[in-house]
Scaffold this active site. Structure first.
Site, mmCIF file in Angstrom:
data_model
loop_
_atom_site.group_PDB
_atom_site.id
_atom_site.type_symbol
_atom_site.label_atom_id
_atom_site.label_comp_id
_atom_site.label_asym_id
_atom_site.label_seq_id
_atom_site.Cartn_x
_atom_site.Cartn_y
_atom_site.Cartn_z
ATOM 1 N N ASN A 1 48.786 38.812 47.521
ATOM 2 C CA ASN A 1 48.042 39.651 46.562
ATOM 3 C C ASN A 1 49.132 40.113 45.399
ATOM 4 O O ASN A 1 50.211 40.079 45.933
ATOM 5 C CB ASN A 1 47.677 41.085 47.225
ATOM 6 N N MET B 1 39.530 42.928 43.259
ATOM 7 C CA MET B 1 39.820 44.454 43.452
ATOM 8 C C MET B 1 38.799 44.948 44.555
ATOM 9 O O MET B 1 38.277 46.000 44.378
ATOM 10 C CB MET B 1 39.193 44.976 42.122
ATOM 11 N N ARG B 2 38.724 44.181 45.470
ATOM 12 C CA ARG B 2 38.233 44.542 46.877
ATOM 13 C C ARG B 2 39.227 44.550 47.831
ATOM 14 O O ARG B 2 39.878 43.462 48.052
ATOM 15 C CB ARG B 2 37.024 43.596 47.418
ATOM 16 N N HIS C 1 50.033 43.223 43.053
ATOM 17 C CA HIS C 1 49.860 44.723 42.743
ATOM 18 C C HIS C 1 50.831 45.124 41.520
ATOM 19 O O HIS C 1 51.692 44.934 41.422
ATOM 20 C CB HIS C 1 50.127 45.470 44.129
HETATM 21 C C1 GAR Z 1 46.549 42.781 37.381
HETATM 22 O O1 GAR Z 1 47.449 43.852 36.593
HETATM 23 C C2 GAR Z 1 46.778 43.061 38.820
HETATM 24 O O2 GAR Z 1 48.056 43.242 39.043
HETATM 25 C C3 GAR Z 1 45.722 44.169 39.286
HETATM 26 O O3 GAR Z 1 44.700 43.815 38.502
HETATM 27 C C4 GAR Z 1 45.158 43.048 37.062
HETATM 28 C C5 GAR Z 1 44.246 41.939 37.065
HETATM 29 O O4 GAR Z 1 44.507 41.017 35.936
HETATM 30 N N1 GAR Z 1 45.482 43.900 40.511
HETATM 31 C C6 GAR Z 1 45.407 44.937 41.256
HETATM 32 O O5 GAR Z 1 45.103 46.253 40.801
HETATM 33 C C7 GAR Z 1 45.042 44.786 42.832
HETATM 34 N N2 GAR Z 1 44.969 46.022 43.477
HETATM 35 P P1 GAR Z 1 43.884 39.820 35.628
HETATM 36 O O6 GAR Z 1 42.408 39.831 35.892
HETATM 37 O O7 GAR Z 1 44.084 39.493 33.985
HETATM 38 O O8 GAR Z 1 44.874 38.876 36.186
#
Ligand code: GAR
Length: 239
Positions: free
Chosen positions: A157, A135-136, A159
């Site tokens: 990545n 998330m960075r 998203h």
């Molecule tokens: C996921 O939904 C991913 O798409 C999102 O964080 C979640 C992580 O879940 N990523 C973002 O928003 C990136 N900007 P996880 O830790 O269970 O894989």
């Protein structure tokens, strides 16, 4: 069969995408091995998932670095090869109406953290870096040191929305609040913008009128777990 590739992973939280990739590597449904899992956040479940299968793990604690930078940044704290003007000219992360000082603070703190990431990552033989719920944002300082061959992207990545709709930190929330009838997830390469790089793959799902945000997140994550390993395999096949 493609060459087996070495994948580095970065996470911030629970790591269910990481788990899907670990499982796909271990059951040989993709031609990849995970060589490390790094986190910006200590103590998260994703680190345990990696440790359980003997993947090297490390933490670069961004919150602590940012807190310490708020007390002041000396030139000596910055990486030797940090050039603010160059990075500022390339970056598309900070709004152009932000003040010069705000932009400089943001880019300097991130470069300090990113140098720590790079120092660890460079010890590994890595073909691809996979952001699995990291998330960075990454600045041009970091990106240019991983993407060293012109035109070849090496950072992926995932998203939680159908890009280019709903970039940012809350893809499923934004999809839900907009009242969309279709949601989805996107795997893309990282470029200098936020969620703007070339799209590798997408999966969509239907949103029913009575679906809650939790329903959308559940449907979305199930799609993510299928999509990410497929996109890593696509990368392996392209080498
Ligand atoms: C996921 O939904 C991913 O798409 C999102 O964080 C979640 C992580 O879940 N990523 C973002 O928003 C990136 N900007 P996880 O830790 O269970 O894989």
């Amino acid at each position: 069969m493609a060459k087996r590739i070495n994948v580095g992973t970065l996470i911030s939280g629970g790591g269910t995408n990481l788990q899907a990739i670990i499982d796909a590597c271990l059951d040989n449904s993709i031609d990849a091995d995970i060589v490390f899992t790094g986190s910006d956040n200590p103590g998260v479940k994703g680190l345990e998932r990696a440790q359980k299968v003997d993947i090297d793990t490390f933490v670069v604690d961004y919150s602590q670095i940012i807190r310490s930078c708020k007390k002041g940044i000396n030139d000596a704290d910055l990486p030797n090869d940090f050039n603010l003007d160059q990075i500022q000219a390339k970056q598309q992360l900070v709004a152009t109406d932000a003040s010069k000082d705000q932009i400089a603070f943001f880019l300097k703190t991130r470069a300090i953290a990113e140098k720590k990431l790079l120092d660890i990552i460079f010890a590994y033989d890595m073909d691809l870096l996979v952001l699995a719920g990291f998330m960075r944002v990454l600045t041009p300082y970091f990106i240019d040191r991983i993407n060293t061959e012109p035109g070849k992207y090496k950072i992926m990545n995932i998203h939680p929305a159908l890009l280019p709709s709903f970039p940012g930190t809350d893809g499923y929330g934004d999809t839900f609040r907009y009242g969309c009838k279709i949601g989805g997830c996107t795997v893309h390469f990282i470029d200098y913008g936020e969620d703007t790089g070339p799209i590798i793959g997408q999966k969509a799902f239907e949103i029913k009128d009575n679906d809650t945000l939790d329903d959308i997140k559940k449907k979305g994550l199930e799609k993510e777990w299928e999509l990410y390993p497929q996109c890593i395999q696509k990368f392996a096949d392209s080498l």
